[in-house]
Design a protein around this motif. Structure first.
Motif, PDB file in Angstrom:
ATOM      1  N   GLY A  16       0.870  -1.119  -0.068  1.00 26.97           N
ATOM      2  CA  GLY A  16       0.040   0.004   0.092  1.00 26.97           C
ATOM      3  C   GLY A  16       0.795   1.257   0.031  1.00 26.97           C
ATOM      4  N   SER A  17       0.125   2.365   0.108  1.00 23.96           N
ATOM      5  CA  SER A  17       0.818   3.633   0.096  1.00 23.96           C
ATOM      6  C   SER A  17       0.313   4.506   1.115  1.00 23.96           C
ATOM      7  CB  SER A  17       0.565   4.285  -1.449  1.00 23.96           C
ATOM      8  OG  SER A  17       0.992   3.723  -2.460  1.00 23.96           O
ATOM      9  N   LEU A  18       1.051   5.332   1.300  1.00 19.03           N
ATOM     10  CA  LEU A  18       0.734   6.574   2.672  1.00 19.03           C
ATOM     11  C   LEU A  18       1.369   7.987   2.072  1.00 19.03           C
ATOM     12  CD1 LEU A  18       0.900   5.060   6.012  1.00 19.03           C
ATOM     13  CD2 LEU A  18      -1.194   5.817   4.879  1.00 19.03           C
ATOM     14  N   ARG A  19       0.809   9.048   2.292  1.00 19.39           N
ATOM     15  CA  ARG A  19       1.752  10.227   1.996  1.00 19.39           C
ATOM     16  C   ARG A  19       1.625  11.062   3.590  1.00 19.39           C
ATOM     17  NH1 ARG A  19       0.737  15.851  -1.509  1.00 19.39           N
ATOM     18  NH2 ARG A  19      -0.831  16.176  -0.030  1.00 19.39           N
ATOM     19  N   LEU A  20       3.030  11.077   3.792  1.00 20.29           N
ATOM     20  CA  LEU A  20       3.119  11.935   5.300  1.00 20.29           C
ATOM     21  C   LEU A  20       3.099  13.460   4.827  1.00 20.29           C
ATOM     22  CD1 LEU A  20       5.492   9.670   7.081  1.00 20.29           C
ATOM     23  CD2 LEU A  20       3.249   9.443   7.069  1.00 20.29           C
ATOM     24  N   SER A  21       2.680  14.365   5.714  1.00 26.53           N
ATOM     25  CA  SER A  21       2.928  15.799   5.746  1.00 26.53           C
ATOM     26  C   SER A  21       3.495  16.220   6.778  1.00 26.53           C
ATOM     27  CB  SER A  21       1.715  16.222   5.343  1.00 26.53           C
ATOM     28  OG  SER A  21       0.974  15.858   4.222  1.00 26.53           O
ATOM     29  N   CYS A  22       4.281  17.238   6.620  1.00 21.96           N
ATOM     30  CA  CYS A  22       5.038  17.854   7.653  1.00 21.96           C
ATOM     31  C   CYS A  22       4.781  19.469   7.865  1.00 21.96           C
ATOM     32  CB  CYS A  22       6.427  17.509   7.846  1.00 21.96           C
ATOM     33  SG  CYS A  22       7.477  18.549   9.035  1.00 21.96           S
ATOM     34  N   PHE A  68       9.901   5.471  -2.168  1.00 22.25           N
ATOM     35  CA  PHE A  68       9.569   6.914  -1.393  1.00 22.25           C
ATOM     36  C   PHE A  68       9.935   8.150  -2.172  1.00 22.25           C
ATOM     37  CE2 PHE A  68       9.951   5.329   3.127  1.00 22.25           C
ATOM     38  CZ  PHE A  68       8.931   4.105   2.800  1.00 22.25           C
ATOM     39  N   THR A  69       9.171   9.228  -1.983  1.00 27.10           N
ATOM     40  CA  THR A  69       9.563  10.432  -2.787  1.00 27.10           C
ATOM     41  C   THR A  69       9.274  11.746  -1.842  1.00 27.10           C
ATOM     42  OG1 THR A  69       8.862   9.420  -5.001  1.00 27.10           O
ATOM     43  CG2 THR A  69       9.229  11.858  -4.749  1.00 27.10           C
ATOM     44  N   ALA A  70      10.161  12.469  -1.687  1.00 28.95           N
ATOM     45  CA  ALA A  70      10.162  13.634  -0.804  1.00 28.95           C
ATOM     46  C   ALA A  70       9.780  14.912  -1.647  1.00 28.95           C
ATOM     47  CB  ALA A  70      11.423  13.627   0.013  1.00 28.95           C
ATOM     48  N   SER A  71       9.015  15.694  -1.302  1.00 32.84           N
ATOM     49  CA  SER A  71       8.696  16.908  -1.849  1.00 32.84           C
ATOM     50  C   SER A  71       8.391  18.096  -1.008  1.00 32.84           C
ATOM     51  CB  SER A  71       7.540  16.639  -2.855  1.00 32.84           C
ATOM     52  OG  SER A  71       6.512  16.347  -2.142  1.00 32.84           O
ATOM     53  N   ARG A  72       8.214  19.199  -1.515  1.00 31.90           N
ATOM     54  CA  ARG A  72       7.952  20.478  -0.669  1.00 31.90           C
ATOM     55  C   ARG A  72       7.224  21.323  -1.258  1.00 31.90           C
ATOM     56  NH1 ARG A  72      13.264  22.130   1.825  1.00 31.90           N
ATOM     57  NH2 ARG A  72      12.011  23.721   2.877  1.00 31.90           N
ATOM     58  N   TYR A  80       6.590  16.802   2.316  1.00 33.68           N
ATOM     59  CA  TYR A  80       5.771  15.627   1.994  1.00 33.68           C
ATOM     60  C   TYR A  80       6.703  14.248   2.028  1.00 33.68           C
ATOM     61  CZ  TYR A  80       2.073  18.954   0.901  1.00 33.68           C
ATOM     62  OH  TYR A  80       1.365  20.255   0.872  1.00 33.68           O
ATOM     63  N   LEU A  81       6.295  13.210   2.282  1.00 34.89           N
ATOM     64  CA  LEU A  81       7.145  12.071   2.278  1.00 34.89           C
ATOM     65  C   LEU A  81       5.864  11.068   1.292  1.00 34.89           C
ATOM     66  CD1 LEU A  81       9.707  10.405   2.043  1.00 34.89           C
ATOM     67  CD2 LEU A  81       8.789   9.620   4.184  1.00 34.89           C
ATOM     68  N   PRO A  88       6.359  -4.470   5.467  1.00 36.32           N
ATOM     69  CA  PRO A  88       6.237  -4.513   6.996  1.00 36.32           C
ATOM     70  C   PRO A  88       7.555  -3.743   7.707  1.00 36.32           C
ATOM     71  CG  PRO A  88       5.344  -6.397   5.910  1.00 36.32           C
ATOM     72  CD  PRO A  88       6.161  -5.713   4.876  1.00 36.32           C
ATOM     73  N   GLU A  89       8.906  -3.833   7.081  1.00 35.32           N
ATOM     74  CA  GLU A  89       9.904  -3.558   7.663  1.00 35.32           C
ATOM     75  C   GLU A  89       9.944  -1.731   7.498  1.00 35.32           C
ATOM     76  OE1 GLU A  89       9.685  -5.735   5.295  1.00 35.32           O
ATOM     77  OE2 GLU A  89      11.282  -5.570   3.825  1.00 35.32           O
ATOM     78  N   ASP A  90       8.958  -1.293   6.716  1.00 33.94           N
ATOM     79  CA  ASP A  90       8.857   0.267   6.985  1.00 33.94           C
ATOM     80  C   ASP A  90       8.140   0.626   8.100  1.00 33.94           C
ATOM     81  OD1 ASP A  90       8.162   0.053   3.492  1.00 33.94           O
ATOM     82  OD2 ASP A  90      10.171   0.726   4.195  1.00 33.94           O
ATOM     83  N   THR A  91       7.517  -0.327   8.849  1.00 38.23           N
ATOM     84  CA  THR A  91       6.876   0.119  10.303  1.00 38.23           C
ATOM     85  C   THR A  91       7.890   0.593  11.105  1.00 38.23           C
ATOM     86  OG1 THR A  91       5.403  -1.673   9.769  1.00 38.23           O
ATOM     87  CG2 THR A  91       5.764  -0.972  12.144  1.00 38.23           C
ATOM     88  N   ALA A  92       7.209   1.905  11.630  1.00 35.39           N
ATOM     89  CA  ALA A  92       8.311   2.735  12.519  1.00 35.39           C
ATOM     90  C   ALA A  92       7.377   4.150  12.668  1.00 35.39           C
ATOM     91  CB  ALA A  92       9.584   3.010  11.834  1.00 35.39           C
ATOM     92  N   VAL A  93       7.971   5.094  13.670  1.00 41.90           N
ATOM     93  CA  VAL A  93       7.604   6.227  14.156  1.00 41.90           C
ATOM     94  C   VAL A  93       8.530   7.311  12.872  1.00 41.90           C
ATOM     95  CG1 VAL A  93       7.386   8.267  15.466  1.00 41.90           C
ATOM     96  CG2 VAL A  93       6.777   6.079  16.217  1.00 41.90           C
ATOM     97  N   TYR A  94       7.570   7.991  12.096  1.00 43.07           N
ATOM     98  CA  TYR A  94       8.336   8.730  11.182  1.00 43.07           C
ATOM     99  C   TYR A  94       8.426  10.174  11.735  1.00 43.07           C
ATOM    100  CZ  TYR A  94       8.503   5.050   7.800  1.00 43.07           C
ATOM    101  OH  TYR A  94       8.853   3.894   6.986  1.00 43.07           O
ATOM    102  N   PHE A  95       9.435  10.808  11.476  1.00 46.26           N
ATOM    103  CA  PHE A  95       9.867  12.058  11.954  1.00 46.26           C
ATOM    104  C   PHE A  95      10.143  12.992  10.934  1.00 46.26           C
ATOM    105  CE2 PHE A  95       9.826  11.187  16.574  1.00 46.26           C
ATOM    106  CZ  PHE A  95      10.016   9.801  16.480  1.00 46.26           C
ATOM    107  N   CYS A  96       9.893  14.420  10.788  1.00 43.86           N
ATOM    108  CA  CYS A  96      10.527  15.026   9.739  1.00 43.86           C
ATOM    109  C   CYS A  96      11.361  16.164  10.618  1.00 43.86           C
ATOM    110  CB  CYS A  96       9.330  16.096   9.093  1.00 43.86           C
ATOM    111  SG  CYS A  96       8.443  17.097  10.047  1.00 43.86           S
ATOM    112  N   ALA A  97      12.585  16.610  10.263  1.00 41.88           N
ATOM    113  CA  ALA A  97      13.219  17.569  10.781  1.00 41.88           C
ATOM    114  C   ALA A  97      13.724  18.662   9.805  1.00 41.88           C
ATOM    115  CB  ALA A  97      14.571  16.607  11.345  1.00 41.88           C
ATOM    116  N   ALA A  98      14.267  19.709  10.522  1.00 43.98           N
ATOM    117  CA  ALA A  98      14.733  20.958   9.692  1.00 43.98           C
ATOM    118  C   ALA A  98      16.154  21.347  10.200  1.00 43.98           C
ATOM    119  CB  ALA A  98      13.552  22.084  10.034  1.00 43.98           C
TER     120      ALA A  98
END
Length: 124
Positions: A16-22, A68-72, A80-81, A88-98
């Motif tokens: 599947g897919s997800l899009r993360l936003s920061c 994965f693709t990062a954009s802004r 975005y990510l 399954p190995e992508d399971t984690a807490v995802y953080f963005c940082a500046a």
């Protein structure tokens, strides 16, 4: 000060897919290079992706390259990510940082501001 808030995590099946936003507040993100990191239970935080301040350059960990693709969108003060073909190995807490040096960095110690993280769980 920059405040970062991640969103978009959740539970998805493998493939599947997800899009993360920061989303940022406090200062414009256009002067910061951004990174995405993740941390699984019992593991150290690891680099996932980075994007330069303009968005012209990106860099990915080998484990996510091609998926994965990062954009802004600096006008929206958001990065975005896009995560496809999740495993399954992508399971984690995802953080963005500046980080203010604008150039791409993979060392988490070089980042100045962090979000609180969003959980991504990929079921097998």
């Amino acid at each position: 000060q920059v405040q970062l808030v991640e969103s978009g995590g959740g539970l998805v099946p493998a493939g599947g897919s997800l899009r993360l936003s920061c989303a940022a507040s406090g200062r414009t993100l256009s002067t910061y290079a951004m990174g995405w990191f993740r941390q699984a239970p019992g593991k150290e935080r690891e680099f996932v992706a980075a994007i330069s301040w303009s968005g012209a350059s990106t860099y990915y960990a080998d484990s996510v390259k091609g998926r994965f693709t990062a954009s802004r969108d600096n006008a929206k003060n958001t990065v975005y990510l896009q995560m496809n073909s999740l495993k399954p190995e992508d399971t984690a807490v995802y953080f963005c940082a500046a980080q203010s040096k604008r150039a791409i960095e993979i060392d988490p110690l070089r980042y100045d501001y962090w979000g609180q993280g969003t959980q991504v769980t990929v079921s097998s």
